[in-house]
Scaffold this motif. Sequence first.
Motif, PDB file in Angstrom:
ATOM      1  N   LYS A  98       0.823  -1.206   0.000  1.00  0.00           N
ATOM      2  CA  LYS A  98       0.000   0.000   0.000  1.00  0.00           C
ATOM      3  C   LYS A  98       0.860   1.260   0.000  1.00  0.00           C
ATOM      4  O   LYS A  98       0.500   2.263  -0.632  1.00  0.00           O
ATOM      5  N   GLN A  99       1.989   1.228   0.707  1.00  0.00           N
ATOM      6  CA  GLN A  99       2.876   2.392   0.709  1.00  0.00           C
ATOM      7  C   GLN A  99       3.397   2.691  -0.689  1.00  0.00           C
ATOM      8  O   GLN A  99       3.436   3.845  -1.121  1.00  0.00           O
ATOM      9  N   LEU A 100       3.790   1.637  -1.389  1.00  0.00           N
ATOM     10  CA  LEU A 100       4.278   1.840  -2.761  1.00  0.00           C
ATOM     11  C   LEU A 100       3.140   2.323  -3.658  1.00  0.00           C
ATOM     12  O   LEU A 100       3.362   3.123  -4.568  1.00  0.00           O
ATOM     13  N   ALA A 101       1.933   1.863  -3.397  1.00  0.00           N
ATOM     14  CA  ALA A 101       0.791   2.269  -4.218  1.00  0.00           C
ATOM     15  C   ALA A 101       0.472   3.752  -4.038  1.00  0.00           C
ATOM     16  O   ALA A 101       0.293   4.480  -5.017  1.00  0.00           O
ATOM     17  N   VAL A 102       0.405   4.225  -2.783  1.00  0.00           N
ATOM     18  CA  VAL A 102       0.024   5.625  -2.573  1.00  0.00           C
ATOM     19  C   VAL A 102       1.150   6.581  -2.931  1.00  0.00           C
ATOM     20  O   VAL A 102       0.918   7.784  -3.068  1.00  0.00           O
ATOM     21  N   ASN A 103       2.361   6.050  -3.102  1.00  0.00           N
ATOM     22  CA  ASN A 103       3.469   6.914  -3.522  1.00  0.00           C
ATOM     23  C   ASN A 103       3.774   6.793  -5.006  1.00  0.00           C
ATOM     24  O   ASN A 103       4.806   7.282  -5.467  1.00  0.00           O
ATOM     25  N   SER A 104       2.891   6.147  -5.755  1.00  0.00           N
ATOM     26  CA  SER A 104       3.061   6.069  -7.217  1.00  0.00           C
ATOM     27  C   SER A 104       1.726   6.330  -7.913  1.00  0.00           C
ATOM     28  O   SER A 104       1.444   5.757  -8.962  1.00  0.00           O
ATOM     29  N   LEU A 105       0.913   7.191  -7.334  1.00  0.00           N
ATOM     30  CA  LEU A 105      -0.422   7.438  -7.866  1.00  0.00           C
ATOM     31  C   LEU A 105      -0.402   8.064  -9.248  1.00  0.00           C
ATOM     32  O   LEU A 105      -1.379   7.994  -9.987  1.00  0.00           O
ATOM     33  N   GLU A 106       0.722   8.703  -9.620  1.00  0.00           N
ATOM     34  CA  GLU A 106       0.802   9.340 -10.935  1.00  0.00           C
ATOM     35  C   GLU A 106       1.034   8.334 -12.057  1.00  0.00           C
ATOM     36  O   GLU A 106       0.824   8.641 -13.224  1.00  0.00           O
ATOM     37  N   ASP A 107       1.503   7.120 -11.713  1.00  0.00           N
ATOM     38  CA  ASP A 107       1.832   6.130 -12.743  1.00  0.00           C
ATOM     39  C   ASP A 107       0.585   5.716 -13.522  1.00  0.00           C
ATOM     40  O   ASP A 107      -0.503   5.536 -12.946  1.00  0.00           O
ATOM     41  N   HIS A 108       0.762   5.509 -14.819  1.00  0.00           N
ATOM     42  CA  HIS A 108      -0.367   5.101 -15.663  1.00  0.00           C
ATOM     43  C   HIS A 108      -0.944   3.766 -15.205  1.00  0.00           C
ATOM     44  O   HIS A 108      -2.145   3.525 -15.348  1.00  0.00           O
ATOM     45  N   SER A 109      -0.091   2.902 -14.680  1.00  0.00           N
ATOM     46  CA  SER A 109      -0.539   1.560 -14.293  1.00  0.00           C
ATOM     47  C   SER A 109      -1.178   1.528 -12.914  1.00  0.00           C
ATOM     48  O   SER A 109      -1.717   0.501 -12.511  1.00  0.00           O
ATOM     49  N   ASN A 110      -1.110   2.626 -12.184  1.00  0.00           N
ATOM     50  CA  ASN A 110      -1.688   2.663 -10.839  1.00  0.00           C
ATOM     51  C   ASN A 110      -3.191   2.907 -10.946  1.00  0.00           C
ATOM     52  O   ASN A 110      -3.620   3.918 -11.495  1.00  0.00           O
ATOM     53  N   PRO A 111      -4.032   1.991 -10.406  1.00  0.00           N
ATOM     54  CA  PRO A 111      -5.480   2.114 -10.618  1.00  0.00           C
ATOM     55  C   PRO A 111      -6.183   3.062  -9.650  1.00  0.00           C
ATOM     56  O   PRO A 111      -7.338   3.431  -9.888  1.00  0.00           O
ATOM     57  N   TYR A 112      -5.532   3.455  -8.567  1.00  0.00           N
ATOM     58  CA  TYR A 112      -6.248   4.108  -7.472  1.00  0.00           C
ATOM     59  C   TYR A 112      -6.597   5.553  -7.794  1.00  0.00           C
ATOM     60  O   TYR A 112      -5.766   6.334  -8.233  1.00  0.00           O
ATOM     61  N   ARG A 113      -7.858   5.881  -7.519  1.00  0.00           N
ATOM     62  CA  ARG A 113      -8.396   7.201  -7.845  1.00  0.00           C
ATOM     63  C   ARG A 113      -8.977   7.892  -6.611  1.00  0.00           C
ATOM     64  O   ARG A 113      -9.155   9.105  -6.598  1.00  0.00           O
ATOM     65  N   ILE A 114      -9.260   7.097  -5.561  1.00  0.00           N
ATOM     66  CA  ILE A 114      -9.881   7.662  -4.366  1.00  0.00           C
ATOM     67  C   ILE A 114      -9.292   7.001  -3.119  1.00  0.00           C
ATOM     68  O   ILE A 114      -9.057   5.787  -3.098  1.00  0.00           O
ATOM     69  N   ILE A 115      -9.015   7.814  -2.103  1.00  0.00           N
ATOM     70  CA  ILE A 115      -8.355   7.346  -0.888  1.00  0.00           C
ATOM     71  C   ILE A 115      -9.234   7.672   0.313  1.00  0.00           C
ATOM     72  O   ILE A 115      -9.729   8.797   0.446  1.00  0.00           O
ATOM     73  N   PHE A 116      -9.413   6.686   1.188  1.00  0.00           N
ATOM     74  CA  PHE A 116     -10.111   6.885   2.456  1.00  0.00           C
ATOM     75  C   PHE A 116      -9.064   6.854   3.568  1.00  0.00           C
ATOM     76  O   PHE A 116      -8.294   5.891   3.680  1.00  0.00           O
ATOM     77  N   THR A 117      -9.031   7.892   4.399  1.00  0.00           N
ATOM     78  CA  THR A 117      -7.977   7.957   5.409  1.00  0.00           C
ATOM     79  C   THR A 117      -8.421   8.776   6.609  1.00  0.00           C
ATOM     80  O   THR A 117      -9.423   9.509   6.558  1.00  0.00           O
ATOM     81  N   VAL A 118      -7.627   8.643   7.692  1.00  0.00           N
ATOM     82  CA  VAL A 118      -7.795   9.482   8.873  1.00  0.00           C
ATOM     83  C   VAL A 118      -6.561  10.367   8.992  1.00  0.00           C
ATOM     84  O   VAL A 118      -6.560  11.511   8.540  1.00  0.00           O
ATOM     85  N   ASP A 119      -5.473   9.823   9.544  1.00  0.00           N
ATOM     86  CA  ASP A 119      -4.258  10.638   9.715  1.00  0.00           C
ATOM     87  C   ASP A 119      -3.002   9.989   9.153  1.00  0.00           C
ATOM     88  O   ASP A 119      -1.901  10.506   9.353  1.00  0.00           O
TER      89      ASP A 119
END
Length: 879
Positions: free
Chosen positions: A387-408
């Motif tokens: 997950k850390q690698l995913a949220v730090n590569s959100l700009e990549d074309h292959s990264n599918p994530y578009r929406i994040i649910f979080t607290v702190d």
Amino acid sequence: MSVPSTQDMFLFQQLDLFYDFGARHELPTHIEQNLAPHIELREYQAHAFSNTLEYLSNDKLSKNRQTHLLYHMATGSGKTVMMAGLILHYYSLGYRNFLFFVNQTNIIEKTKANFLDSASAKYLFAESIEIDGMRVPINEVGNFAAADPNAINLCFSTTQKLHLDFLDPKEDALTTDDFEDAPVVMISDESHHVNTRTKRATKAEDEEDRSWEYTVSSAFLGNRDNVLLEFTATVDLRDRNILQKYKDKIVFDYPLARFRESGFTKDFQNFQSVLDPWGRTLQALVLSEYRRALLADGGVFSKPVVLLKSQRIDDSKAFYNEFFQRLQRLTENEILEMATDGLMKEAISYFQAKDPSLRSLRSSIQQGFAEENAIIMNRSTDNSTEKQLAVNSLEDHSNPYRIIFTVDMLNEGWDVLNLYDIVRLYETRQGGKAGKPGAYTIKEAQLIGRGARYFPFMLENESIERDQEDRFVRKYDQDLDSPNRLLETLLYHSKQDSKYITELRLALRETGLLPDEVTEVTYELKPAFKQTDFYHEAMVFSNHREEVSREEVTQLDNRVKSAIYQLDVRHAPSRLVSLFETDSGETDAPKSPKAHTIRRKISEIPLNVALGSLASYDALRFEVLKHYFPHLNSAREFITSSDYLGDTEITFQSDTEDLTATDLRAGLDKVFLAVASYLAGIKVTYRGTHQFEAKRLNEVLRNKRLQIANPVEGGIGTSQISDPDSSRRVNLESAEWYVYNDNYGTSEEKSFVKYFSTVVDDLKQRYDEVYLVRNERLAPLAIYSFETGERFEPDFLLFLRKKGQPYKQQQLYVEPKGTHLLETDKWKEDFLLAIEQNAIPHTVYVDNTDYRIIGLPFYNQENRMTEFRDALKAATGVC
């Protein structure tokens, strides 16, 4: 005024004095050639490296027993690039062991990818690292017991783990021996977390000794050659103990306020509404799709990200379930109800123009923000490496994530460029005390700071008009009504609550994300002018730029030729003492000799000295220069011709009236290094066309709304109509010759308008129509230099139609210029003066009108009035 002593100055202030007067260190080749090819250092990063090199090489500076430096650099300004460059540099100095440590585990994984994973888009090093002719591998190690003596040995840890390892030594973990046997470069990220002991200086000694900071200090002091490099965007210099600790250690200071002012961040706007959390979220989804569509229209792929922030984990989980239920039930009418006014109406109208039913928009929202494109970052159990690698590569074309649910979880240590919307799902407010924001509001400001990182882009229809460097900075500050303004604006969606917004703004100002004062001004065309025949019938001319092959390049770029090159070559040993050493109070100290300012054009330097210096640069060998400048005939021509370096000027500060050959070579080195760096970065070459195309004036001029940070009285951002200084004040509302409602330009621009108001009656004696137009960065009015295609937007256009010849029109360019910019921007003046002989007016309109286009010399009230008056008289025939 006395010069501040070392006791009065921060370390970075001392080092900035060297940098500002020209003692700038070029980036060593072992750094420049071994950073990743995609990394282009920005000016402030080069400045930070230069300060570091000055500190390490200058024996006159007061230094601590061991090298301990802090880099105070804004979030998003490229601290990890600095770390990579410093690792390379310290390797060249003989260091082999490097410890990276940080407060949070989540930062470790993304940093490992930056330093170790050559397949990562954010990898910092070149594919093959070579230093001093040797190939250098990078090894990840758990400790330094068996470090490779030829490699960069990188160990990653958290401050907590380092502390526990020291208290309870284990096999394969770091121990105190690792920091005693061989020197280590310790790199501390988010280092403000380490200062627990400094802030608790009054606690009992035994408690201090158990603190993390004590552990770090013990490791650092284990070997006198150990180095500690700290990086933070937040150094609390209001704390007396922190100030005392770091005053002589901050090697570079680049806070968020300066970072924002330079244009390297998104703008920030609060989007208030009376809607419930789902309503605020739906607004964010629509605007996210609108951004994606605008970027796609400009040929840019992007996946704008939305972050939904809850106050408690249970609330986040509950809204996660509610979100996808409501997303599946989303209807076109529910979207249409959002189109009340303002930005939401603009966005939904855009989609209605393509699909009145809005079915396509509803479908794209449901697909783009489907559950498989969502990620939860609520608690430590969510903090996996994946997950850390995913949220730090959100700009990549292959990264599918578009929406994040979080607290702190994402307030710190998170690198993201394409976050555009943060939705505050709760409505509680935690007030601060004594006019200070509350702790939770500060956390929210920190999260906004993560989203403020700029997403680099260049729209296809603007790429020919803009420089490539414009990809990385805000482009629409001067046009708030442009739809593209949304592409560089972070929106924070919250419930309408004036007290909360006031507190949030206070927190954002403290972080530097908001300026102390912002004014919004509008250049509005006067209704009377819009009713004139001139407005509807007149033409305005501008050229464009076109790409050319190197075969057509005939001179060096103006920005290199006309740059400021300064060098201090004074030899008296007392100079540095008087500037930087503590004042001892002695009255018999020798006086500094008189300083002489000497300016030399390179063509005035003895040819043998200039050619000898040039020959020492492999990157400037004649065959290399010939490649970039095919029409160049010799190295001598490169040195002496005004097309190249002949008129380039070097300013020396000397303690004698005569310069030695050594002095001259030192000055030439600065210029040649700048030229070599410029040539290495050449990608595309342009030229400006000689043909100036006509457009109807009423198709170009428009109202312009812009935002100005920290306006200056009598200068930028303040009204000329109500200027308190009568020498600048003009009643432009009643001036029919001025087409806009007011002038909010610089003091020099206001000075010109005031001067023009005194000659306009004389012009009217000769011309039927006289109109002065302020060019507030209207793209159709930009012009491009004939030789190199550099973009230029003269501040004013003067239009004249002559009596007795009603179809005769003149277009004059006027550029007021402050004294400090006369030399730097000389290429602009040269271009203006070349327009009359080179510009060819061209119109497709059949009106048999003769047109004339003229550029005037710079207007400068202090030094250039005679030249300007003479040129205006020659152009208009009016005194």
